[in-house]
Design a protein around this motif. Structure first.
Motif, PDB file in Angstrom:
ATOM      1  N   HIS A 419       7.543   5.641  -5.765  1.00  8.97           N
ATOM      2  CA  HIS A 419       7.456   5.349  -4.322  1.00  8.97           C
ATOM      3  C   HIS A 419       8.588   5.996  -3.540  1.00  8.97           C
ATOM      4  O   HIS A 419       8.518   6.105  -2.311  1.00  8.97           O
ATOM      5  CB  HIS A 419       7.443   3.836  -4.076  1.00  8.97           C
ATOM      6  CG  HIS A 419       8.640   3.126  -4.618  1.00  8.97           C
ATOM      7  ND1 HIS A 419       8.723   2.673  -5.919  1.00  8.97           N
ATOM      8  CD2 HIS A 419       9.820   2.796  -4.040  1.00  8.97           C
ATOM      9  CE1 HIS A 419       9.888   2.094  -6.112  1.00  8.97           C
ATOM     10  NE2 HIS A 419      10.573   2.157  -4.990  1.00  8.97           N
ATOM     11  N   ASN A 420       9.647   6.434  -4.223  1.00 10.92           N
ATOM     12  CA  ASN A 420      10.718   7.161  -3.533  1.00 10.92           C
ATOM     13  C   ASN A 420      10.349   8.619  -3.287  1.00 10.92           C
ATOM     14  O   ASN A 420      10.930   9.269  -2.416  1.00 10.92           O
ATOM     15  CB  ASN A 420      12.013   7.110  -4.363  1.00 10.92           C
ATOM     16  CG  ASN A 420      12.648   5.740  -4.351  1.00 10.92           C
ATOM     17  OD1 ASN A 420      12.819   5.138  -3.298  1.00 10.92           O
ATOM     18  ND2 ASN A 420      12.990   5.223  -5.515  1.00 10.92           N
ATOM     19  N   PRO A 423       6.459   8.160  -0.552  1.00 11.69           N
ATOM     20  CA  PRO A 423       6.436   6.823   0.073  1.00 11.69           C
ATOM     21  C   PRO A 423       5.296   6.667   1.076  1.00 11.69           C
ATOM     22  O   PRO A 423       4.804   7.629   1.661  1.00 11.69           O
ATOM     23  CB  PRO A 423       7.798   6.747   0.779  1.00 11.69           C
ATOM     24  CG  PRO A 423       8.126   8.170   1.083  1.00 11.69           C
ATOM     25  CD  PRO A 423       7.552   8.987  -0.036  1.00 11.69           C
ATOM     26  N   LYS A 424       4.917   5.430   1.262  1.00 12.37           N
ATOM     27  CA  LYS A 424       3.876   5.098   2.229  1.00 12.37           C
ATOM     28  C   LYS A 424       4.516   4.852   3.595  1.00 12.37           C
ATOM     29  O   LYS A 424       5.530   4.168   3.703  1.00 12.37           O
ATOM     30  CB  LYS A 424       3.142   3.832   1.762  1.00 12.37           C
ATOM     31  CG  LYS A 424       2.065   3.323   2.710  1.00 12.37           C
ATOM     32  CD  LYS A 424       1.470   2.044   2.137  1.00 12.37           C
ATOM     33  CE  LYS A 424       0.432   1.437   3.061  1.00 12.37           C
ATOM     34  NZ  LYS A 424      -0.125   0.180   2.497  1.00 12.37           N
ATOM     35  N   THR A 452       5.802   3.015 -10.884  1.00 11.93           N
ATOM     36  CA  THR A 452       6.513   2.351  -9.798  1.00 11.93           C
ATOM     37  C   THR A 452       6.419   0.840  -9.953  1.00 11.93           C
ATOM     38  O   THR A 452       5.430   0.315 -10.479  1.00 11.93           O
ATOM     39  CB  THR A 452       5.952   2.765  -8.424  1.00 11.93           C
ATOM     40  OG1 THR A 452       6.627   2.030  -7.393  1.00 11.93           O
ATOM     41  CG2 THR A 452       4.457   2.484  -8.316  1.00 11.93           C
ATOM     42  N   ARG A 454       6.528  -0.960  -7.206  1.00 13.26           N
ATOM     43  CA  ARG A 454       5.940  -1.391  -5.943  1.00 13.26           C
ATOM     44  C   ARG A 454       4.784  -0.471  -5.554  1.00 13.26           C
ATOM     45  O   ARG A 454       4.952   0.428  -4.727  1.00 13.26           O
ATOM     46  CB  ARG A 454       7.006  -1.385  -4.843  1.00 13.26           C
ATOM     47  CG  ARG A 454       8.174  -2.342  -5.048  1.00 13.26           C
ATOM     48  CD  ARG A 454       7.723  -3.800  -5.127  1.00 13.26           C
ATOM     49  NE  ARG A 454       6.757  -4.171  -4.115  1.00 13.26           N
ATOM     50  CZ  ARG A 454       7.067  -4.468  -2.858  1.00 13.26           C
ATOM     51  NH1 ARG A 454       8.332  -4.445  -2.460  1.00 13.26           N
ATOM     52  NH2 ARG A 454       6.138  -4.814  -1.997  1.00 13.26           N
ATOM     53  N   THR A 456       2.450  -1.003  -3.596  1.00  8.02           N
ATOM     54  CA  THR A 456       2.182  -1.121  -2.163  1.00  8.02           C
ATOM     55  C   THR A 456       2.971  -0.080  -1.364  1.00  8.02           C
ATOM     56  O   THR A 456       2.533   0.353  -0.298  1.00  8.02           O
ATOM     57  CB  THR A 456       2.543  -2.532  -1.666  1.00  8.02           C
ATOM     58  OG1 THR A 456       1.782  -3.484  -2.404  1.00  8.02           O
ATOM     59  CG2 THR A 456       2.245  -2.709  -0.196  1.00  8.02           C
ATOM     60  N   LEU A 457       4.133   0.321  -1.890  1.00 10.86           N
ATOM     61  CA  LEU A 457       4.983   1.277  -1.175  1.00 10.86           C
ATOM     62  C   LEU A 457       4.646   2.720  -1.497  1.00 10.86           C
ATOM     63  O   LEU A 457       5.242   3.634  -0.925  1.00 10.86           O
ATOM     64  CB  LEU A 457       6.460   1.015  -1.511  1.00 10.86           C
ATOM     65  CG  LEU A 457       6.996  -0.388  -1.212  1.00 10.86           C
ATOM     66  CD1 LEU A 457       8.471  -0.476  -1.535  1.00 10.86           C
ATOM     67  CD2 LEU A 457       6.743  -0.760   0.251  1.00 10.86           C
ATOM     68  N   ASP A 459       2.326   6.059  -1.419  1.00 12.80           N
ATOM     69  CA  ASP A 459       1.382   6.628  -0.464  1.00 12.80           C
ATOM     70  C   ASP A 459      -0.061   6.380  -0.897  1.00 12.80           C
ATOM     71  O   ASP A 459      -0.426   6.588  -2.053  1.00 12.80           O
ATOM     72  CB  ASP A 459       1.638   8.133  -0.336  1.00 12.80           C
ATOM     73  CG  ASP A 459       0.712   8.779   0.669  1.00 12.80           C
ATOM     74  OD1 ASP A 459       0.907   8.580   1.873  1.00 12.80           O
ATOM     75  OD2 ASP A 459      -0.220   9.480   0.234  1.00 12.80           O
ATOM     76  N   ASP A 479       1.421  -6.497  -3.908  1.00  5.96           N
ATOM     77  CA  ASP A 479       1.175  -5.503  -4.953  1.00  5.96           C
ATOM     78  C   ASP A 479      -0.100  -5.829  -5.725  1.00  5.96           C
ATOM     79  O   ASP A 479      -0.872  -4.935  -6.082  1.00  5.96           O
ATOM     80  CB  ASP A 479       2.369  -5.430  -5.911  1.00  5.96           C
ATOM     81  CG  ASP A 479       3.612  -4.870  -5.235  1.00  5.96           C
ATOM     82  OD1 ASP A 479       3.449  -4.077  -4.285  1.00  5.96           O
ATOM     83  OD2 ASP A 479       4.732  -5.212  -5.643  1.00  5.96           O
ATOM     84  N   THR A 482      -2.987  -4.769  -3.643  1.00  5.26           N
ATOM     85  CA  THR A 482      -3.167  -3.314  -3.704  1.00  5.26           C
ATOM     86  C   THR A 482      -3.847  -2.904  -4.998  1.00  5.26           C
ATOM     87  O   THR A 482      -4.752  -2.059  -5.016  1.00  5.26           O
ATOM     88  CB  THR A 482      -1.801  -2.597  -3.591  1.00  5.26           C
ATOM     89  OG1 THR A 482      -1.204  -2.936  -2.337  1.00  5.26           O
ATOM     90  CG2 THR A 482      -1.955  -1.090  -3.681  1.00  5.26           C
TER      91      THR A 482
END
Length: 612
Positions: A419-420, A423-424, A452, A454, A456-457, A459, A479, A482
């Protein structure tokens, strides 16, 4: 075992007096009208005369109880085991009540459970609760690896979960989701080991410095050696970016990865960067222009009218030329670009190139790219775009009939903390290339493995392209929501996600057509971070004490009145100790407390001496 109660074409209840049911185990229903139908246990309960069936209305109802009684079950005396079974494929019409149910032979469910061979598939773990079926399994599928159960390392007795490597062409990309301590990192390590065993070129971005495959896990007989199958590269020490090869787009991505660029800064970079610029020429132009903008045209012209040294005169001439060439660039933009460039330069990013990574991929090895997360974000933007372009150019040339292009192999890109990188909700430098690979990489043989905590975070465009998802323990409601949206995980599996043991996971893949419950196999190698932090403290103190005791041995016995002389000798022999009278006294008392030294009070103060 037999079908009881009201049935539907999608699910039935199965009862047994002799056998307890387990979640996720496979059963075969022998319907007299439709033939054998395969189902999976999604819920299981046991009842006896102390627990009336009627208390669990959400699981069984009066019709099930009535059916049990008619089939000869004694509700008041027998222990009754009941399972809710979801059919693998929807039946043509409701199942016949009273139909017999049996545990399958391997041949009955082989096509359902095993979609590859150990030679061509990634052996990620075992399919849970398939021991009875595994007894009749082909010999080449038995005992392929070890699993960690109930605190012990044991050979697997279940059916192996083999992910077909060739299926990536049709169903590309893997997502690994799970919270801290769920086994997510072990799952990623296992996938990397399997890729190395198959000699598949791969890259992994390693922000935690844990993807080292040198140390074997203890007590694993026949574990392969991976020392020659991977190479580690530190950004700024082993690999980097060749500034001369950078285009304007690459340079913008690198600078914005340090800190986002304003529109004015982006325009300034577009104007100031010239084809063929070296780091020295570009940085010198920036610094000279910044100085010129600070001084201003009038002061520069005034300096040129004075009698100054030739070198100084040339400098001011260049300043004047830069002001004339770039009259509309603000000082703050130039200073911002220069600051970002200096930070990249200080990291060592421009001291090397990516040639070693390309060589590792051409040799079919795993390239482990290590560095702090911000530097990985910066570097991966350039690295992935460069490698993907090399592969794409080769394949496009091949399709055009230009076979003379330099060969570059298909490869896999993996990363933790995905997610880094994509990212979303906001842009990141590496997000563009990862999104492009997620959408188009399949055509060129470039695949993603993104892990990841997360999801949810991550993209949404990228998440949607992850055809195979491996889901470990997940606690956060957002999460889980998602995951249920992006997979075929049902309500039963979703309820269990917060309580999955470490190492257990659900695999959602179109290749299997259903969610598969697995336990990830034990990795062949150890992570450098497996030592418990509290054990680390204990070990460090023990080593420090043992070292001090060795240094003190030649000075024993030590009198309290003579500590200063001992300290001078110790600090000369081991300067890193930096001992003082107070700290040495405390260390001596600790050694006495731990039984390493003895202490005796004398007329000259305390005396410390050895055990012998």
């Amino acid at each position: 075992m037999q079908v009881v109660g009201l049935t539907t074409p999608q699910e039935v209840f199965v009862a047994s007096k002799e056998r307890k049911f387990r979640i996720n185990e496979i059963l075969v229903i022998d319907d007299p009208h439709q033939g054998p139908l395969i189902g999976e246990v999604v819920e299981a309960n046991s009842y006896n005369r102390f627990i009336p069936l009627s208390i669990n209305h959400d699981f069984v109802d009066a019709r099930v109880i009535e059916s049990l009684e008619r089939l000869g079950y004694s509700i008041s005396e027998d222990e009754i085991n009941i399972a809710r079974v979801k059919l693998r494929n929807e039946a043509n019409f409701p199942i016949t009540t009273g139909a017999k149910v049996h545990l399958p032979e391997f041949s009955e469910v082989k096509d359902l459970l095993v979609r590859s061979t150990p030679q061509e598939g990634l052996a990620l773990g075992e399919i849970k609760n398939t021991e009875e079926t595994a007894d009749t399994m082909d010999e080449n599928l038995k005992g392929l690896f070890y699993v960690y159960t109930k605190g012990e390392k044991k050979k697997t007795k279940n059916v192996p979960f083999l992910l077909d490597l060739k299926s990536f062409q049709q169903y590309p990309h893997i997502g690994i989701f799970g919270g801290s301590g769920s086994g997510k990192s072990y799952g990623l390590r296992v996938i990397m080991e399997e890729l190395m065993l198959k000699e598949v070129p791969a890259i992994i971005l390693d922000p935690h410095y844990e993807m080292d495959f040198s140390s074997k896990e203890e007590d694993l007989k026949g574990a392969p050696d991976f020392k020659s199958a991977f190479k580690k590269f530190q950004i700024g020490e082993d690999i980097g970016v060749e500034f001369l090869a950078l285009g304007k787009r690459d340079l913008l991505d690198l600078l914005s990865a340090v800190k986002p660029l304003t529109e004015a800064m982006s325009s300034a970079v577009e104007i100031l960067h010239r084809r063929g610029d070296t780091l020295l020429s570009f940085s010198s132009r920036l610094e000279l222009l910044a100085e010129a903008l600070e001084l201003g045209r009038l002061r520069i012209e005034k300096m040129l009218q004075q009698d100054i040294e030739l070198q100084e005169r040339e400098k001011y001439k260049k300043m004047k030329e830069l002001l004339e060439e770039y009259p509309n660039i603000p000082l703050v933009s130039v200073q911002g670009i220069a600051w970002r460039l200096r930070r990249l330069q200080a990291s060592g990013l421009f001291n090397h190139n990516i040639k070693p990574v390309k060589e590792a991929l051409l040799q079919g090895k795993l390239a482990v790219i290590q560095g702090p997360i911000w530097l990985l974000q910066v570097f991966s933007t350039y690295l992935l775009a460069n490698l993907y372009r090399a592969r794409r150019d080769y394949k496009d040339g091949e399709l055009r009939g230009n076979a003379s292009g330099e060969y570059f192999p298909p490869f896999v890109i993996a990363t933790d903390e995905a997610h880094n990188f994509a990212p979303k909700g906001y842009d990141a430098p590496s997000k563009g290339i990862i999104t492009e690979i997620a959408q188009e990489g399949r055509k060129y043989g470039v695949f993603l493995v993104l892990a990841t905590q997360r999801p949810t975070l991550l993209d949404e465009t990228v998440t949607a392209q992850l055809n195979t998802k491996i889901i470990f323990r997940t606690v956060r409601g957002h999460d889980i929501a998602t995951i249920t949206e992006e997979t075929d995980i049902g309500a039963e599996e979703a309820k269990r996600l917060p309580y999955l043991p470490s190492g257990d996971a659900f695999v959602s893949s179109p290749l299997f057509g259903r969610t598969v419950a697995i336990r990830v196999r034990l990795p062949y190698t150890k992570s450098p971070h497996t030592l418990n932090p509290f054990e680390e403290i204990k070990n460090y103190r023990q080593k420090a004490q043992d070292r001090l005791l060795d240094l003190l041995e030649v000075h024993l016995p030590i009198y309290e009145t003579n500590l200063l002389k001992v300290i001078q000798a110790l600090n000369a022999e081991a300067p890193d100790l930096k001992l003082e009278v107070r700290t040495l006294k405390e260390s001596l008392e600790n050694l006495v407390k731990n039984g390493k030294l003895k202490k005796e009070d004398t007329p000259f103060g305390a005396m410390y001496y050895g055990q012998t």
